[in-house]
Enzyme design. Structure first.
Site, PDB file in Angstrom:
ATOM      1  N   ALA A  15      -1.526   3.199  -0.202  1.00 12.24           N
ATOM      2  CA  ALA A  15      -2.869   2.642   0.014  1.00 12.24           C
ATOM      3  C   ALA A  15      -2.827   1.219   0.595  1.00 12.24           C
ATOM      4  CB  ALA A  15      -3.630   2.638  -1.319  1.00 12.24           C
ATOM      5  N   PRO A  16      -3.764   0.853   1.476  1.00  8.90           N
ATOM      6  CA  PRO A  16      -4.912   1.663   1.937  1.00  8.90           C
ATOM      7  C   PRO A  16      -4.586   2.689   3.018  1.00  8.90           C
ATOM      8  CG  PRO A  16      -4.975  -0.517   2.930  1.00  8.90           C
ATOM      9  CD  PRO A  16      -3.817  -0.523   1.988  1.00  8.90           C
ATOM     10  N   GLY A  17      -3.351   2.720   3.526  1.00  6.01           N
ATOM     11  CA  GLY A  17      -3.006   3.841   4.390  1.00  6.01           C
ATOM     12  C   GLY A  17      -2.516   3.521   5.789  1.00  6.01           C
ATOM     13  N   GLY A  18      -2.124   2.263   6.036  1.00  5.93           N
ATOM     14  CA  GLY A  18      -1.651   1.885   7.378  1.00  5.93           C
ATOM     15  C   GLY A  18      -0.425   2.689   7.819  1.00  5.93           C
TER      16      GLY A  18
ATOM     17  N   LYS B 172      10.694  -6.411  -1.000  1.00  8.15           N
ATOM     18  CA  LYS B 172      10.038  -7.714  -1.135  1.00  8.15           C
ATOM     19  C   LYS B 172      11.074  -8.704  -1.691  1.00  8.15           C
ATOM     20  CE  LYS B 172       6.485  -5.013  -0.479  1.00  8.15           C
ATOM     21  NZ  LYS B 172       5.952  -4.777   0.867  1.00  8.15           N
TER      22      LYS B 172
HETATM   23  C1  LIG Z   1       1.779  -3.326   0.211  1.00  7.09           C
HETATM   24  S1  LIG Z   1       0.760  -2.075  -0.370  1.00  7.09           S
HETATM   25  C2  LIG Z   1       1.085  -0.769   0.724  1.00  7.09           C
HETATM   26  C3  LIG Z   1       0.409  -0.896   2.050  1.00  7.09           C
HETATM   27  C4  LIG Z   1       0.577   0.340   2.885  1.00  7.09           C
HETATM   28  N1  LIG Z   1       1.944   0.498   3.349  1.00  7.09           N
HETATM   29  C5  LIG Z   1      -0.324   0.349   4.100  1.00  7.09           C
HETATM   30  O1  LIG Z   1       0.181   0.449   5.212  1.00  7.09           O
HETATM   31  O2  LIG Z   1      -1.540   0.308   3.951  1.00  7.09           O
HETATM   32  C6  LIG Z   1       1.555  -1.573  -1.824  1.00  7.09           C
HETATM   33  C7  LIG Z   1       0.940  -0.383  -2.518  1.00  7.09           C
HETATM   34  O3  LIG Z   1       1.877   0.104  -3.473  1.00  7.09           O
HETATM   35  C8  LIG Z   1       1.152   0.662  -4.528  1.00  7.09           C
HETATM   36  N2  LIG Z   1       2.050   0.809  -5.692  1.00  7.09           N
HETATM   37  C9  LIG Z   1       2.680  -0.163  -6.398  1.00  7.09           C
HETATM   38  N3  LIG Z   1       3.403   0.411  -7.395  1.00  7.09           N
HETATM   39  C10 LIG Z   1       3.227   1.749  -7.289  1.00  7.09           C
HETATM   40  C11 LIG Z   1       3.724   2.874  -8.014  1.00  7.09           C
HETATM   41  N4  LIG Z   1       4.552   2.717  -9.041  1.00  7.09           N
HETATM   42  N5  LIG Z   1       3.342   4.095  -7.615  1.00  7.09           N
HETATM   43  C12 LIG Z   1       2.517   4.267  -6.559  1.00  7.09           C
HETATM   44  N6  LIG Z   1       2.025   3.242  -5.843  1.00  7.09           N
HETATM   45  C13 LIG Z   1       2.381   2.005  -6.193  1.00  7.09           C
HETATM   46  C14 LIG Z   1       0.001  -0.300  -4.732  1.00  7.09           C
HETATM   47  O4  LIG Z   1      -1.075   0.374  -5.385  1.00  7.09           O
HETATM   48  C15 LIG Z   1      -0.336  -0.690  -3.302  1.00  7.09           C
HETATM   49  O5  LIG Z   1      -1.398   0.085  -2.807  1.00  7.09           O
END
Ligand SMILES: C[S@@+](CC[C@H](N)C(=O)[O-])C[C@H]1O[C@@H](n2cnc3c(N)ncnc32)[C@H](O)[C@@H]1O
Length: 362
Positions: free
Chosen positions: A229-232, A313
């Site tokens: 999320a959000p889905g990029g 990270k």
């Molecule tokens: C940096 S954002 C991802 C952005 C995404 N790559 C994009 O392009 O929109 C990190 C995401 O990892 C999710 N997240 C963190 N820990 C998680 C877990 N244990 N299981 C599933 N999702 C997780 C968070 O909810 C967040 O939406």
């Protein structure tokens, strides 16, 4: 017969990185030189995005090109081996001193890249470089120092560390970024749900060769996106024709779901597993790098995913040590499976305090 640049004498290594990461960038270069028995010292300035390692002795381009491979570096965006300097560039004619300095290499070039660091103070230098490049191309072509069709020749890199001076170096096309300053110019697609999209686009362009990408990515394949999320990232994969399972407890943007190629599953990315295997795993969860590395290594070494792109990270100070730890964890998991692996890591232009990696069995 070896191509001409093999015999050029080089005195320093020049690299470009994200401003603020000069220590990591020069640390990696010093480690590669040390491994090859070459002594040198870093002289780059902090926050410039520009790194130089001066060598204690002169070494042939060929030797340095073998000792330091860009694909093995995480923090260098661009790499070249330096053979000369030009000073006194403050006057009206900057072209003649650069042409004279370039001729010292004793070889023509296939291309010229005028580059600068990406730091705030270096931006005017990058702009100066863009203005200078066409005049240099004309002058170098006139004196046959530039031969664009001879792609086996080295490319000339002119780095501008200050308004009045330049460092000159060489790169072979297979050991440097094809983009000036190592930065691909990408336009944000208007429908993309987040700027993260550009990170995945850049990762595919940077971590895989065009031939590898053609071989490994096809419409109709299946992918899993952990922390979607959000889905990029999911949106980008869907646009390439892949069917994506997007794992995240958070909401996906409507434009991602509107592709009709993405199934959103609200689950924990560390415990969710697919039925059968998938072609690609991508992972952008914000978590400790070691935990992500263990997870991704397990997916790929067990065959659950054929290959992976993942983000680590790095908010900590000892980033090189942390990445070394991640490499060891991946190595351990592949040893267990009696498999070799291909791991490439890079701090992309679109990465901040993080790096993006590609992992596949070898
Ligand atoms: C940096 S954002 C991802 C952005 C995404 N790559 C994009 O392009 O929109 C990190 C995401 O990892 C999710 N997240 C963190 N820990 C998680 C877990 N244990 N299981 C599933 N999702 C997780 C968070 O909810 C967040 O939406």
């Amino acid at each position: 017969m070896k191509p001409a640049p093999a015999h050029v004498d080089c005195r320093f290594v020049m690299a470009l990185c994200r401003p603020g990461f000069e220590t990591e960038c020069s640390g990696e270069l010093m480690a590669r030189l040390d491994h090859a028995g070459i002594n040198g010292r870093s002289v780059g300035s902090l926050d410039s995005g520009q790194v130089r390692v001066d060598l204690d002795n002169i070494h042939r381009f060929e030797l340095l090109d073998r000792a330091i491979r860009l694909v093995s570096l995480t923090f260098s965006r661009q790499l070249a081996f330096g053979f000369g300097h030009a000073d006194g560039l403050a006057g009206k004619d900057r072209v003649s001193p650069l042409l004279d300095a370039a001729k010292q290499a004793g070889t023509p070039f296939s291309a010229i890249l005028v580059e600068a660091g990406d730091g705030a103070e270096q931006r005017p230098l990058a702009a100066l470089g863009r203005r200078l490049e066409p005049a240099l191309v004309r002058a170098f072509a006139k004196y046959s120092v530039l031969r664009p069709r001879r792609t086996e020749l080295a490319r000339l890199h002119i780095h501008l560390p200050a308004p009045g001076s330049a460092w000159l170096g060489l790169s072979a096309a297979d050991n440097a970024s094809p983009w000036s300053m190592g930065i691909p110019r990408l336009r944000m697609p208007s429908q993309a749900p987040s700027r993260s999209t550009l990170k995945l686009v850049e990762a595919f362009m940077t971590l895989l060769t065009p031939a590898e990408l053609e071989l490994t990515m096809r419409a109709g394949q299946r992918a899993v996106d952990l922390g979607a999320a959000p889905g990029g990232w999911s949106w980008h994969l869907a646009n390439r024709g892949l069917r994506v399972t997007a794992i995240d407890n958070g909401p996906m943007a409507p434009q991602a779901l509107a592709t009709g190629m993405i199934e959103h599953v609200r689950a924990d990315g560390f415990t969710w597993r697919p039925d059968g295997s998938v072609d690609w795993l991508v992972c952008d969860m914000v978590e400790q790098p070691a935990r992500i590395s263990r997870l991704v290594a397990d997916w790929v070494a067990s065959g659950r995913a054929r290959r992976a792109i993942f983000n680590l990270k790095l908010p900590m100070k000892k980033r090189l040590e942390e990445l070394e730890r991640c490499r060891r964890l991946i190595d351990d998991r592949f040893r267990q499976a009696s498999l070799g692996f291909d791991l490439r890591m890079r701090q992309l232009y679109h990465d901040r305090e993080e790096v993006t990696a590609y992992l596949a069995p070898r």
